[in-house]
Design an enzyme around this catalytic site. Structure first.
Site, PDB file in Angstrom:
ATOM      1  N   ASP A 275       2.989  15.165   7.427  1.00 34.97           N
ATOM      2  CA  ASP A 275       2.789  14.097   6.443  1.00 34.97           C
ATOM      3  C   ASP A 275       1.774  13.106   7.027  1.00 34.97           C
ATOM      4  O   ASP A 275       1.713  12.927   8.243  1.00 34.97           O
ATOM      5  CB  ASP A 275       4.125  13.388   6.180  1.00 34.97           C
ATOM      6  CG  ASP A 275       4.061  12.394   5.030  1.00 34.97           C
ATOM      7  OD1 ASP A 275       4.513  12.743   3.926  1.00 34.97           O
ATOM      8  OD2 ASP A 275       3.567  11.264   5.250  1.00 34.97           O
TER       9      ASP A 275
ATOM     10  N   HIS B  23      11.017   8.806   6.776  1.00 34.66           N
ATOM     11  CA  HIS B  23      11.018   7.390   7.186  1.00 34.66           C
ATOM     12  C   HIS B  23      12.436   6.831   7.346  1.00 34.66           C
ATOM     13  O   HIS B  23      12.595   5.719   7.863  1.00 34.66           O
ATOM     14  CB  HIS B  23      10.269   6.519   6.172  1.00 34.66           C
ATOM     15  CG  HIS B  23       8.803   6.790   6.106  1.00 34.66           C
ATOM     16  ND1 HIS B  23       7.983   6.740   7.217  1.00 34.66           N
ATOM     17  CD2 HIS B  23       7.996   7.131   5.063  1.00 34.66           C
ATOM     18  CE1 HIS B  23       6.741   7.040   6.849  1.00 34.66           C
ATOM     19  NE2 HIS B  23       6.719   7.283   5.560  1.00 34.66           N
TER      20      HIS B  23
ATOM     21  N   ASP C  13       0.201  14.358   1.770  1.00 36.43           N
ATOM     22  CA  ASP C  13      -0.612  13.177   1.479  1.00 36.43           C
ATOM     23  C   ASP C  13      -1.789  13.016   2.442  1.00 36.43           C
ATOM     24  O   ASP C  13      -2.540  12.035   2.343  1.00 36.43           O
ATOM     25  CB  ASP C  13       0.241  11.897   1.427  1.00 36.43           C
ATOM     26  CG  ASP C  13       1.328  11.865   2.480  1.00 36.43           C
ATOM     27  OD1 ASP C  13       1.315  12.726   3.386  1.00 36.43           O
ATOM     28  OD2 ASP C  13       2.200  10.969   2.406  1.00 36.43           O
TER      29      ASP C  13
HETATM   30 ZN   LIG Z   1       3.596  10.179   3.619  1.00 38.80          ZN
END
Ligand SMILES: [Zn+2]
Length: 309
Positions: A162, A125, A246
């Site tokens: 992810d 991110h 995740d």
């Molecule tokens: Zn994540």
């Protein structure tokens, strides 16, 4: 098949407030899992701290300085609502980037077949000039640029599975035809980017958003139809993985329903592809994954595949 595993105790010194999902126990769970007998042949090394010249492969020097200076002497500093620095955060983040670069050196140099960097905080991110979403330095972007600058890699492919979209990696390579960034992620979900229509200035951004509730069959189909053919056609000299876990069904932050077997399958698919184009060179970096059992079982399946089990 020789697989390198890079970690460092500094990953535990990036402290987050009680109840924060991105916590030191994630690394403890991974290390415990990799103590099992079948992982005994992993080559284990300590992740070195990246020098500022390495961090500036993906971020301006002023940004690196600002992050260093933002770290508190005690307690926490909030960079945004959920991105927090403690006194140990800078070193942990710099060792995450340093571990990724060390892995690239050893894989590109032929010392090991592939590598997994099990460090935190995660990186995908982090944009050029913005820390967000638990991330400070974009490890995958730094690794890609390092492979190009130091090892003559012309084309680097980054696959990001992810469950969240890697807005930072997309931001950094939006105008760079030498790096293919391909992501599966749940949408809508944080950070909100990653629509199919986001393709970059040179059509080297590939987004394959998935819907809440989607499981392994849809994930595998997305890889086989939207992602892997694009990486294949790109003919990468190195494959990087932003390996967040995740999207596992147990994860509390998202609602995809992958199992650890799906991550093992995806890893094997990538290895076949890497064998055809770049002597099997894969460097994988931990991103998210917040249920400790889902995370450790998924890492085990991923590393099992990397080791050829
Ligand atoms: Zn994540």
């Amino acid at each position: 098949m020789t697989t390198l595993f890079l970690c460092h105790p500094a990953a535990l010194d990036h402290q987050t407030p009680f109840g924060h999902p991105e916590r030191p126990d994630r690394i403890r769970a991974i290390e415990r899992t990799l103590e099992q007998e079948r992982f005994a042949t992993l080559v284990r090394e300590a992740a070195p701290e990246a020098h500022v010249d390495t961090l500036t492969l993906a971020h301006p020097e002023a940004y690196v300085t600002a992050i260093r200076e933002a770290a508190p002497r005690q307690g926490w500093v909030h960079i945004d609502a959920d991105t927090v620095m403690s006194p140990g955060t800078f070193e942990a983040a710099a060792r995450g980037a340093g571990g990724a670069v060390q892995a690239v050196d050893e894989v590109m140099g032929g010392k090991v077949a592939n590598a997994f960097v099990g460090m935190r905080p995660p990186g995908h991110h982090a944009e050029r000039t913005r820390a967000m979403g638990f991330c400070f330095f974009n490890n995958a972007a730094i690794a890609a640029r390092h492979a190009q600058a130091r090892h003559g890699a012309e084309r680097v492919a980054i696959i990001d599975w992810d469950v969240h979209h890697g807005n930072g990696t997309q931001d950094i390579f939006w105008r760079d035809p030498s790096v293919l960034y391909a992501s599966t992620h749940e949408m809508p979900l944080y950070p909100g980017t990653g629509a199919l229509s986001e393709r970059g200035d040179f059509d080297t951004i590939v987004n394959a958003p998935l819907n809440s509730g989607d499981g392994g069959d849809i994930f595998r189909e997305a890889l086989e139809t939207a992602i892997l053919p694009r990486i294949e056609a790109f003919r990468p000299d190195l494959v990087l993985v932003s390996a967040g876990f995740d999207a596992h069904w147990r994860d509390p932050l998202a609602s995809l329903n992958l199992t650890e077997a799906d991550f093992g399958w995806a890893t094997r698919k990538l290895m076949d592809l890497a064998d055809r184009h770049c002597q099997g060179r894969i460097v994988s970096m931990l991103e998210g994954g917040y249920d400790l059992d889902g995370l450790s079982q998924s890492v085990a399946a991923h590393v099992d595949a990397l080791m050829g089990h």
